[in-house]
Design an enzyme around this catalytic site. Structure first.
Site, short mmCIF file in Angstrom:
data_model
loop_
_atom_site.label_atom_id
_atom_site.label_comp_id
_atom_site.label_asym_id
_atom_site.label_seq_id
_atom_site.Cartn_x
_atom_site.Cartn_y
_atom_site.Cartn_z
N GLU A 116 0.83 -1.20 0.00
CA GLU A 116 0.00 0.00 0.00
C GLU A 116 0.86 1.26 0.00
OE1 GLU A 116 -4.05 -1.34 2.30
OE2 GLU A 116 -2.20 -1.35 3.45
N GLU A 136 -3.32 -9.78 3.83
CA GLU A 136 -4.15 -9.57 5.02
C GLU A 136 -5.21 -10.65 5.21
OE1 GLU A 136 -2.74 -5.42 3.78
OE2 GLU A 136 -3.38 -7.26 2.79
#
Length: 263
Positions: A116, A136
């Site tokens: 990210e 995740e």
């Protein structure tokens, strides 16, 4: 520059010829993003955004990890309210909204928050051994710092869904092919190449570069006609800058332009 007596986990490694290099240095945790690293990144980007002498920023990590993810120990037992009250989005904003061009120099792992973070940048230079991913889901979670939104915008729905839903890692070559990297170079040339790109951009008209970044990022979320109107206005505004006049004159006179970044 780094204070050797009071070292930080994020520091300004160098600033020369308009190019600032920010390094994340938390090798014992593979540069995992904890609250302090996020805070220091936000401070550096907020500061550099205000400095006229800075015309491009390179963000890098270590030899084996750009950022290997978030620090799981900081959220393993957190409640929803605790996560809300941390307001981590406020620490990402200075990076997302930085008006300067930002180049990620990625060696090793760029996973989870690291992927990210790289996607917050404008250009990604990856080493041949770099690995990208959003794992995740393997922790019963999902990306929470833009991973679902920036990834699909970068690589399209079907590649993004595969990466997000399986938590797989993709190689630098695959990342380049799908649009998640700008260039792939030898591992030992990543920072050098990123700095060369930053130096090239820093030598171009500052206002034009900033308008290109703002128009691309803002226009991406607008209907096409609105985005085209934004582009036209930015294009027209640049005709009021000294660098535009200098660039045109230099082209006509067949000489090297002398850009000053002046309006």
């Amino acid at each position: 520059m780094r204070d050797k007596q009071h070292p930080s986990e994020v520091y300004l490694e160098s600033l020369a010829d308009g190019v600032a290099v920010i390094r994340i240095d938390r090798p014992e945790a593979r540069n995992a993003l904890n609250g302090e690293v996020r805070r220091q990144l936000a401070e550096h980007f907020s500061s550099l955004a205000q400095r006229d002498e800075v015309r491009a920023i390179v963000l890098t990590g270590g030899e084996h990890a750009f950022v290997a993810g978030a620090d799981v120990k900081e959220f393993a037992t957190a409640s929803p309210t605790e996560m809300y009250q941390r307001h981590n989005e406020r620490l990402w904003d200075p990076i997302a909204r930085c008006p300067k061009p930002v180049i990620a120099a990625v060696n090793g792992f760029a996973l989870g928050g690291g992927c990210e973070l790289a996607m917050h940048c404008d250009i990604i230079v990856a080493g041949e051994s770099a690995r990208f991913g959003q794992p995740e889901v393997k922790l019963g979670l999902m990306p929470g710092a833009g991973g679902t939104q920036r990834l699909v915008r970068a690589v399209g729905k079907f590649q993004a869904m595969r990466i997000l839903m399986t938590g797989c890692m993709v190689s630098a070559t695959e990342a380049l092919r799908m649009g998640l990297a700008s260039e792939v170079v030898a591992d030992d040339q990543v920072l050098e190449r990123a700095q060369a790109l930053a130096l090239e951009i820093a030598g171009l008209p500052t206002l034009a570069v900033e308008q290109i970044k703002e128009t691309v990022l803002t226009g991406a979320d607008l209907p096409l006609e609105s985005a085209l109107a934004l582009e036209r206005k930015a294009f027209q505004m640049l005709f009021d800058t000294a660098d535009q006049k200098e660039g045109a004159a230099a082209f006509i006179e067949k000489r090297k332009p002398n850009y000053r970044g002046e309006s």
